[in-house]
Design a protein around this motif. Structure first.
Motif, mmCIF file in Angstrom:
data_model
loop_
_atom_site.group_PDB
_atom_site.id
_atom_site.type_symbol
_atom_site.label_atom_id
_atom_site.label_comp_id
_atom_site.label_asym_id
_atom_site.label_seq_id
_atom_site.Cartn_x
_atom_site.Cartn_y
_atom_site.Cartn_z
ATOM 1 N N LYS A 144 0.840 -1.219 0.000
ATOM 2 C CA LYS A 144 0.000 0.000 0.000
ATOM 3 C C LYS A 144 0.867 1.259 0.000
ATOM 4 O O LYS A 144 0.696 2.137 -0.845
ATOM 5 C CB LYS A 144 -0.918 0.032 1.237
ATOM 6 N N THR A 145 1.787 1.322 0.974
ATOM 7 C CA THR A 145 2.581 2.552 1.135
ATOM 8 C C THR A 145 3.455 2.803 -0.100
ATOM 9 O O THR A 145 3.505 3.921 -0.620
ATOM 10 C CB THR A 145 3.443 2.444 2.418
ATOM 11 N N THR A 146 4.097 1.755 -0.581
ATOM 12 C CA THR A 146 4.960 1.888 -1.768
ATOM 13 C C THR A 146 4.143 2.353 -2.972
ATOM 14 O O THR A 146 4.571 3.223 -3.737
ATOM 15 C CB THR A 146 5.594 0.503 -2.089
ATOM 16 N N SER A 153 -2.869 6.972 8.490
ATOM 17 C CA SER A 153 -3.484 6.624 9.778
ATOM 18 C C SER A 153 -2.777 5.404 10.343
ATOM 19 O O SER A 153 -3.240 4.794 11.287
ATOM 20 C CB SER A 153 -4.975 6.316 9.583
ATOM 21 N N ASP A 154 -1.638 5.046 9.720
ATOM 22 C CA ASP A 154 -0.925 3.858 10.179
ATOM 23 C C ASP A 154 0.048 4.215 11.284
ATOM 24 O O ASP A 154 1.241 4.404 11.062
ATOM 25 C CB ASP A 154 -0.193 3.189 9.000
ATOM 26 N N THR A 155 -0.512 4.316 12.501
ATOM 27 C CA THR A 155 0.353 4.559 13.652
ATOM 28 C C THR A 155 0.571 3.226 14.380
ATOM 29 O O THR A 155 1.097 3.185 15.484
ATOM 30 C CB THR A 155 -0.310 5.566 14.618
ATOM 31 N N TYR A 156 0.156 2.170 13.736
ATOM 32 C CA TYR A 156 0.217 0.839 14.340
ATOM 33 C C TYR A 156 1.647 0.298 14.333
ATOM 34 O O TYR A 156 2.144 -0.203 15.323
ATOM 35 C CB TYR A 156 -0.731 -0.083 13.554
ATOM 36 N N ARG A 157 2.298 0.433 13.171
ATOM 37 C CA ARG A 157 3.687 -0.025 13.061
ATOM 38 C C ARG A 157 4.608 1.166 13.317
ATOM 39 O O ARG A 157 4.378 2.252 12.753
ATOM 40 C CB ARG A 157 3.939 -0.579 11.661
ATOM 41 N N ILE A 158 5.641 0.966 14.115
ATOM 42 C CA ILE A 158 6.497 2.089 14.510
ATOM 43 C C ILE A 158 7.119 2.775 13.288
ATOM 44 O O ILE A 158 7.115 4.000 13.162
ATOM 45 C CB ILE A 158 7.605 1.603 15.482
ATOM 46 N N GLU A 167 7.279 6.889 9.390
ATOM 47 C CA GLU A 167 8.575 7.311 8.822
ATOM 48 C C GLU A 167 8.684 6.929 7.346
ATOM 49 O O GLU A 167 9.221 7.678 6.543
ATOM 50 C CB GLU A 167 9.736 6.653 9.607
ATOM 51 N N GLN A 168 8.157 5.742 7.021
ATOM 52 C CA GLN A 168 8.227 5.244 5.632
ATOM 53 C C GLN A 168 7.534 6.221 4.674
ATOM 54 O O GLN A 168 8.100 6.630 3.663
ATOM 55 C CB GLN A 168 7.551 3.863 5.566
ATOM 56 N N LEU A 169 6.318 6.637 5.040
ATOM 57 C CA LEU A 169 5.588 7.546 4.153
ATOM 58 C C LEU A 169 6.193 8.953 4.204
ATOM 59 O O LEU A 169 6.250 9.651 3.187
ATOM 60 C CB LEU A 169 4.099 7.581 4.525
ATOM 61 N N MET A 192 -4.495 8.788 1.046
ATOM 62 C CA MET A 192 -4.433 8.377 2.455
ATOM 63 C C MET A 192 -3.999 6.922 2.614
ATOM 64 O O MET A 192 -4.597 6.017 2.021
ATOM 65 C CB MET A 192 -5.805 8.572 3.103
ATOM 66 N N ASP A 193 -2.977 6.718 3.426
ATOM 67 C CA ASP A 193 -2.464 5.377 3.727
ATOM 68 C C ASP A 193 -3.131 4.879 5.013
ATOM 69 O O ASP A 193 -3.455 5.679 5.895
ATOM 70 C CB ASP A 193 -0.942 5.469 3.934
ATOM 71 N N THR A 194 -3.351 3.593 5.085
ATOM 72 C CA THR A 194 -3.932 3.012 6.308
ATOM 73 C C THR A 194 -3.077 1.819 6.744
ATOM 74 O O THR A 194 -2.301 1.286 5.939
ATOM 75 C CB THR A 194 -5.380 2.526 6.075
HETATM 76 MG MG LIG Z 1 2.160 0.534 4.786
#
Ligand SMILES: [Mg+2]
Ligand SMILES: Nc1nc2c(ncn2[C@@H]2O[C@H](COP(=O)(O)OP(=O)(O)OP(=O)(O)O)[C@@H](O)[C@H]2O)c(=O)[nH]1
Length: 367
Positions: free
Chosen positions: A184-186, A208-213, A217-219, A254-256
């Motif tokens: 998704k993010t890529t 809204s991806d605050t789930y993975r640390i 940063e990736q986005l 928007m990324d999730t």
């Molecule tokens: Mg992602």
């Protein structure tokens, strides 16, 4: 329906006879090998028994009813139509069981084997083979190349019939959802670059991806490279605020967080977050390396969220593309992009019916 049985040496021999007797709209219902001739069971020859049928017209059916004037016209028409649909379903079922490699001429059998290798659904293959059988019956001189081209055209027609866009205008907010790690993010980074570089649009990002640390940063890294604004949200209240902050942007992506959407609880969580706005376009991202049955389960679970488009990734990591056509056929959800590698922004293809046809027939150069 008119039925006729032929005993022939091969299917190619039956085709001109079927066409002559029943016309070019005729369908092959069944083929089976039979033994004929001989003496006391010896010296028998193997023949092929072909059952073909032609549907009599709905109008003729209505006219031939005994007392049509006693029933109102509309219920009669509806009844005839539903009877016809049932009959056609039966015929299709019959064909699906009967068309296999052994009953096909070699030129079609080899194409069929290629489609099996691509994991194309049996129903789609049978439909295609039935159409090609009729075509090759009309023109027995067909070369393999011509058969391939006919197959390509049929596949394109099928895709065009199923790929109508669900939204009338260009979206200004696209939300990407999907299982864990599908890309998704890529893919968002690739699409953001495409909107910026090709369409010259002002792009904003939300995650809204605050789930993975590392997810934020990736986005953020991609946002930095593209020099575009990014907002992080944790609730739908945050989201409204972020959308106001990005009001200058012409398109917001928007990324999730990736979730196991085979479990409905995650879909409910997502529902709470997404804005209720018709301008929002929801893109479900799926990886082509997944099992088709698992993809179906996820889509089926998304009944409550209006899904506008599918986005398929990791085409480069699989040699079978059948799932693309199966999805088009089974769900009629437009597929907009196919990602075919890890490189941002290059490894993404805008989908056309021709591209999918090339993939499933295996003559693409796109990874
Ligand atoms: Mg992602
Ligand atoms: N081979 C290949 N790898 C891809 C493709 N798209 C993404 N990837 C890779 O897949 C991995 C996961 O990509 P992400 O973009 O982080 O996936 P995600 O869906 O955002 O993952 P989560 O947010 O953790 O659910 C990364 O190593 C990407 O480089 C693709 O089309 N082909």
């Amino acid at each position: 329906m008119r039925l006729k049985t032929y005993t022939v040496n091969n299917i190619t021999e039956a085709m001109p006879m079927i066409k002559r007797d029943l016309g070019s709209e005729a369908l092959i219902l069944n083929t089976k090998k039979v033994k004929k001739g001989g003496l006391f069971g010896f010296f028998q020859k193997e023949k092929l028994e072909v059952i073909a049928a032609i549907e009599t017209r709905a109008t003729e059916k209505t006219e031939s009813r005994e007392k049509p004037q006693q029933q109102p016209q509309k219920p009669v028409e509806e009844k005839v139509t539903s009877e016809l649909i049932d009959e056609l379903k039966n015929i299709k079922q019959f064909m699906m069981q009967s068309i296999d490699d052994k009953s096909l001429p070699e030129s079609l059998a080899s194409l069929n084997r290629r489609l099996v290798k691509q994991d194309i659904d049996a129903g789609i293959r049978s439909d295609l083979m039935a159409k090609l059988l009729l075509e090759t019956g009309r023109n027995p001189e067909c070369t393999e190349q011509q058969i391939e081209e006919l197959a390509r055209q049929e596949i394109i027609r099928l895709i065009e019939g199923h790929q109508q866009s669900r939204s009338s205008k260009d979206p200004d907010f696209i939300c990407f959802i999907g299982p864990t790690g599908v890309g998704k993010t890529t893919t968002i980074a690739k699409i953001a670059a495409d909107y910026m570089l090709r369409e010259g649009k002002k792009v904003g990002l939300i995650t809204s991806d605050t789930y993975r640390i590392a997810a934020v940063e990736q986005l953020k890294t991609y946002a930095g490279i593209l020099d575009i604004p990014i907002k992080v949200v944790e609730s739908s209240a945050d989201l409204n605020e972020a959308m106001e902050d990005l009001a200058e942007c012409e398109i917001i992506l928007m990324d999730t967080a990736g979730r196991n959407y085979q479990q409905k609880q995650y879909i409910e969580e997502l529902e709470l977050l997404l804005p209720e706005n018709n301008k929002v376009q929801i893109n479900l991202v799926l990886s082509l390396t997944s099992k088709y049955e698992d993809m179906k389960k996820i889509i089926d679970n998304f009944q409550t969220i209006k899904m506008d488009q599918l986005l398929l990734t990791k085409k480069d990591e699989t040699s079978s593309s059948g799932a693309i056509l199966n999805l088009v056929h089974d769900y009629s959800i437009p597929i907009r992009y196919i990602a075919n590698g890890q490189n941002v922004p290059d490894d993404i293809l805008a989908v056309t019916p021709e591209l999918i046809a090339d993939f499933v027939l295996g003559d693409d150069d796109n990874g």
